[in-house]
Each structure stands twice: as structure tokens, then as C-alpha cells.
Motif scaffolding. Structure first.
Motif, PDB file in Angstrom:
ATOM      1  N   ASN A 171       4.299  -9.816  22.736  1.00 55.08           N
ATOM      2  CA  ASN A 171       4.263  -8.536  22.062  1.00 55.08           C
ATOM      3  C   ASN A 171       4.887  -7.435  22.921  1.00 55.08           C
ATOM      4  O   ASN A 171       4.665  -7.381  24.127  1.00 55.08           O
ATOM      5  CB  ASN A 171       2.805  -8.173  21.756  1.00 55.08           C
ATOM      6  N   ALA A 172       5.665  -6.577  22.305  1.00 50.51           N
ATOM      7  CA  ALA A 172       6.335  -5.501  23.037  1.00 50.51           C
ATOM      8  C   ALA A 172       5.575  -4.195  22.844  1.00 50.51           C
ATOM      9  O   ALA A 172       5.798  -3.458  21.900  1.00 50.51           O
ATOM     10  CB  ALA A 172       7.773  -5.348  22.552  1.00 50.51           C
ATOM     11  N   PHE A 173       4.649  -3.910  23.739  1.00 48.31           N
ATOM     12  CA  PHE A 173       3.889  -2.669  23.652  1.00 48.31           C
ATOM     13  C   PHE A 173       4.212  -1.704  24.783  1.00 48.31           C
ATOM     14  O   PHE A 173       3.674  -0.623  24.850  1.00 48.31           O
ATOM     15  CB  PHE A 173       2.379  -2.963  23.699  1.00 48.31           C
TER      16      PHE A 173
ATOM     17  N   ALA B  35      -1.040   8.698  31.678  1.00 44.82           N
ATOM     18  CA  ALA B  35      -2.218   9.486  32.016  1.00 44.82           C
ATOM     19  C   ALA B  35      -3.247   9.472  30.889  1.00 44.82           C
ATOM     20  O   ALA B  35      -4.454   9.543  31.127  1.00 44.82           O
ATOM     21  CB  ALA B  35      -1.794  10.923  32.334  1.00 44.82           C
ATOM     22  N   LYS B  36      -2.759   9.351  29.641  1.00 46.30           N
ATOM     23  CA  LYS B  36      -3.664   9.278  28.493  1.00 46.30           C
ATOM     24  C   LYS B  36      -4.268   7.889  28.353  1.00 46.30           C
ATOM     25  O   LYS B  36      -5.402   7.726  27.909  1.00 46.30           O
ATOM     26  CB  LYS B  36      -2.906   9.624  27.209  1.00 46.30           C
ATOM     27  N   ALA B  37      -3.483   6.871  28.691  1.00 47.86           N
ATOM     28  CA  ALA B  37      -3.924   5.480  28.543  1.00 47.86           C
ATOM     29  C   ALA B  37      -3.532   4.716  29.811  1.00 47.86           C
ATOM     30  O   ALA B  37      -2.487   4.057  29.848  1.00 47.86           O
ATOM     31  CB  ALA B  37      -3.289   4.848  27.309  1.00 47.86           C
ATOM     32  N   PRO B  38      -4.338   4.815  30.853  1.00 41.63           N
ATOM     33  CA  PRO B  38      -3.970   4.225  32.156  1.00 41.63           C
ATOM     34  C   PRO B  38      -3.746   2.713  32.119  1.00 41.63           C
ATOM     35  O   PRO B  38      -3.093   2.176  33.021  1.00 41.63           O
ATOM     36  CB  PRO B  38      -5.175   4.576  33.041  1.00 41.63           C
ATOM     37  N   THR B  39      -4.270   2.032  31.119  1.00 47.18           N
ATOM     38  CA  THR B  39      -4.093   0.578  31.055  1.00 47.18           C
ATOM     39  C   THR B  39      -2.807   0.177  30.340  1.00 47.18           C
ATOM     40  O   THR B  39      -2.509  -1.015  30.231  1.00 47.18           O
ATOM     41  CB  THR B  39      -5.288  -0.079  30.346  1.00 47.18           C
ATOM     42  N   ALA B  40      -2.055   1.144  29.838  1.00 40.49           N
ATOM     43  CA  ALA B  40      -0.801   0.821  29.143  1.00 40.49           C
ATOM     44  C   ALA B  40       0.190   0.207  30.128  1.00 40.49           C
ATOM     45  O   ALA B  40       0.150   0.467  31.338  1.00 40.49           O
ATOM     46  CB  ALA B  40      -0.214   2.076  28.523  1.00 40.49           C
TER      47      ALA B  40
ATOM     48  N   ILE C 211       7.198  11.060  21.279  1.00 45.08           N
ATOM     49  CA  ILE C 211       6.597   9.761  21.575  1.00 45.08           C
ATOM     50  C   ILE C 211       7.666   8.853  22.180  1.00 45.08           C
ATOM     51  O   ILE C 211       8.597   8.427  21.478  1.00 45.08           O
ATOM     52  CB  ILE C 211       6.029   9.107  20.298  1.00 45.08           C
ATOM     53  N   PRO C 212       7.579   8.521  23.469  1.00 51.18           N
ATOM     54  CA  PRO C 212       8.627   7.695  24.082  1.00 51.18           C
ATOM     55  C   PRO C 212       8.749   6.309  23.467  1.00 51.18           C
ATOM     56  O   PRO C 212       9.845   5.738  23.428  1.00 51.18           O
ATOM     57  CB  PRO C 212       8.217   7.630  25.555  1.00 51.18           C
ATOM     58  N   GLN C 213       7.633   5.740  22.965  1.00 58.46           N
ATOM     59  CA  GLN C 213       7.694   4.402  22.358  1.00 58.46           C
ATOM     60  C   GLN C 213       8.543   4.366  21.103  1.00 58.46           C
ATOM     61  O   GLN C 213       8.909   3.285  20.629  1.00 58.46           O
ATOM     62  CB  GLN C 213       6.282   3.899  21.992  1.00 58.46           C
TER      63      GLN C 213
END
Length: 266
Positions: free
Chosen positions: A31-33, A47-52, A93-95
Motif C-alpha cells: 500500500n502506498a500511504f 507533526a500531526k501524525a508522527p507514525t506516518a 495536502i502533499p499526499q
């Protein structure tokens, strides 16, 4: 309209837009997340989602590389991309910026900020690129919870009307699509393609053009890679030479079923 158009991946972004510009998500069937490493706003999202995760820059070719090699003008326009360049990262949104994932195109001259006024000036001057993608900001992209849906509909309506009233209209095809289903139930199960993470749920697609078939609903199975195939055919780019990218292209249907013209192989 098309009623058999599916997301290319059973996943969130950037999977579908990567399929649309390169027929690959860059890491096999995983998966490309990941966030794009070369995007200045990735640090803000982390910083919003450190586990990304952060995806390393992709080095295989994309359709922008193909267009550039042929001398064909192209651009990816994104609302508030200027805030990526300044580091403010507001309403961006960079994604959702496909070409920020590639070493060859990230922060390059073909990735541009979009404003309605600048777009209108480009139409007036007759300087539209031959191929262009436009990614609205969250407040205009109809994503649940991102903004007023009425504002997004009005933004899209104004965009289409601006093109239809310009000199570009007689030679234009506008493809309007949504990158995810929004989580709504659909009674049609997505067909599965070997060696991929798709197809995903059905998504709406509209083709608005003087070349569009009138009062027609296409039942041909298509997905985001069908858009890539159309670009490659129309500008005589050919398929990608890498075996995995070419194989994935061969699994997608023909967008030209929606048009009065026919398409051959890319």
C-alpha cells in the motif's frame, strides 16, 4: 458518464494519483500511504501524525517525463501550492500532489500554484499547456469534513464554465473524477487485478468535451490508469518500457469509449 469506473487501488492517496501518472505505486503491491520526501509540507504532516511514513523519491519514469521528452507542454496545478513553497503549508495536502513524489519532477517548473484569476488569464492569453491536472484545495475538493460541499460544486462549475467560454474549448476534454468513494456502500464489488492492490471502489467520472458522446453512459471497465493510457495515445507517447508499468497499463480499459473518437494502444 461512466458507471463502471473504479479507483485503481483499494487504498487512500497517493495510490490512485500515482497510478494515474505512472501505472505504479512505486513499491510493488504494498500500500502506498507515504508522504513525499521532497515536499516541504511533509514535516508539517508528520507533526500531526508522527507514525506516518515518508516515501523515498521515486526514480522510475512518469507521464510528465514522457511529455517533456516529446516537447509537449504540461503542468500539475494545485491550489495553495505556493504555501508549500513558502513553508506555510496552508490548506494544502502533499499526499494529493502526484509529481511531488518523483525525483525528476518534485518542485520543478511543471508543478505550479493554481488560482482562479491566474487560470482565467491563461485562458484569455491562449497559453494553456497541452496536458494539465488541477487539484483543488481541501476546501474545494468535496472531501467529507473538509469544507462546504456547495462551495466545492460552485468552484468546479466556475472552472468548467471558464473553459467552455474560452478559445480552448473546441479542442478540450475535461475529465472530472474523485480519487476515493468517500466510504459509501456500493453494491458492485470491485474487480481484482493480479499483481496490484486494486481495483478499489467505484468512483464517479465525467468527460466534458465537444468530443464527448451525447446522452451516453459507458459501461466499459476503466480506472485511473485509463486516463494515463489516453494521454499516452493522444500524444503518441507509447507505454512505459518497464515491464511492471506496461503490464499494469494493459489491465485498464479505454477512456475513448466516452468520446466520439477511437483510441488505439498508447
Amino acid at each position: 458518464l461512466a458507471d463502471n469506473f473504479f479507483a485503481s487501488a483499494m487504498a487512500s492517496e497517493p495510490s490512485n494519483i500515482l497510478y494515474m501518472v505512472s501505472a505504479s505505486i512505486g513499491n510493488g503491491t504494498t500500500n502506498a500511504f507515504g508522504l513525499p520526501k521532497l515536499d516541504a509540507c511533509t514535516a508539517v504532516e508528520l507533526a500531526k501524525a508522527p507514525t506516518a511514513s515518508v516515501s523515498p523519491p521515486l526514480t522510475y519514469p512518469n507521464v510528465g517525463d514522457q511529455l517533456g521528452a516529446k516537447g509537449i507542454t504540461w503542468s500539475w496545478y494545485q491550489e495553495n501550492f505556493n504555501t508549500e513553497q513558502s513553508g506555510a503549508c496552508n490548506n494544502y495536502i502533499p499526499q494529493e500532489n502526484a509529481f511531488q513524489y518523483f525525483q525528476s519532477t518534485a518542485n520543478g517548473p511543471h508543478v505550479l500554484n493554481y488560482t482562479t484569476s491566474d487560470f482565467q488569464n491563461t485562458l484569455t492569453q491562449g497559453t494553456l499547456p497541452a496536458v494539465m491536472w488541477v487539484q483543488p484545495a481541501p476546501s474545494h475538493d468535496m472531501h467529507p469534513g473538509s469544507g462546504n460541499i456547495g462551495d466545492a460544486v460552485l468552484w468546479l462549475d466556475n472552472f468548467i464554465k471558464a473553459i467552455k467560454s474560452s478559445s480552448a474549448w473546441p479542442n478540450t476534454a475535461i475529465i472530472v473524477l474523485w480519487d476515493e468513494s468517500g466510504g459509501w456502500y456500493d453494491h458492485v464489488a470491485p474487480p481484482q487485478l493480479s499483481g496490484t492492490i486494486g481495483l478499489g471502489a467505484r468512483v464517479p467520472v465525467l468527460v466534458i468535451s465537444p468530443f464527448a458522446k451525447a446522452n451516453y453512459v459507458s459501461h466499459q471497465q476503466m480506472d485511473f490508469v485509463s486516463i494515463l493510457r489516453f494521454i499516452q495515445h493522444n500524444w503518441n507517447l507509447g507505454k512505459f518500457t518497464a515491464a511492471d508499468q506496461a503490464a499494469r497499463e494493459g489491465q485498464s480499459g479505454d477512456l475513448c469509449d466516452l468520446l466520439t473518437t477511437s483510441c488505439g494502444e498508447p
